[in-house]
Design a protein around this motif. Sequence first.
Motif, PDB file in Angstrom:
ATOM      1  N   SER A 220      79.095 -19.764  43.854  1.00 12.63           N
ATOM      2  CA  SER A 220      78.784 -18.956  42.773  1.00 12.63           C
ATOM      3  C   SER A 220      78.860 -19.487  41.372  1.00 12.63           C
ATOM      4  O   SER A 220      79.466 -20.480  41.499  1.00 12.63           O
TER       5      SER A 220
ATOM      6  N   TYR B 272      76.813 -19.056  46.304  1.00 18.20           N
ATOM      7  CA  TYR B 272      75.951 -18.594  45.268  1.00 18.20           C
ATOM      8  C   TYR B 272      74.846 -17.570  46.262  1.00 18.20           C
ATOM      9  O   TYR B 272      74.457 -17.842  47.218  1.00 18.20           O
TER      10      TYR B 272
ATOM     11  N   SER C 107      71.423 -15.446  46.161  1.00 13.67           N
ATOM     12  CA  SER C 107      70.180 -14.912  45.101  1.00 13.67           C
ATOM     13  C   SER C 107      69.124 -14.634  46.218  1.00 13.67           C
ATOM     14  O   SER C 107      69.159 -15.168  47.528  1.00 13.67           O
ATOM     15  N   ASP C 108      68.068 -14.195  45.926  1.00 11.54           N
ATOM     16  CA  ASP C 108      66.922 -14.008  47.022  1.00 11.54           C
ATOM     17  C   ASP C 108      66.216 -15.005  47.448  1.00 11.54           C
ATOM     18  O   ASP C 108      66.003 -15.115  48.544  1.00 11.54           O
TER      19      ASP C 108
END
Length: 94
Positions: free
Chosen positions: A28, A85, A87-88
């Motif tokens: 992240s 991390y 995310s889409d």
Amino acid sequence: MTECVPLPADVADLLTAVVEALDLPIPSIETVDERKHYRLLEYRTMHARIALQCLLRHRDHPDLADDAAYIRRCTAEHQVNYTPYDSDWTKGEG
């Protein structure tokens, strides 16, 4: 033209262990996660390098299965300890 020869199974297994050890999810954006990712990658890289150096130093008596097992043991002892991390774009990764 050079003839392609398949990799021996023990070589492929060792290379697979190295790739699995070094294939970490992206951390992240939190500083603590980036630091943990870096330390984990550093640790796993060190042990992969140790195994490969031993192999190169003892070329007359290689034990690829033992080296692959060593890398896998070290990898198992140090699991991902940070938040990856999210995310889409990365949701489909497993």
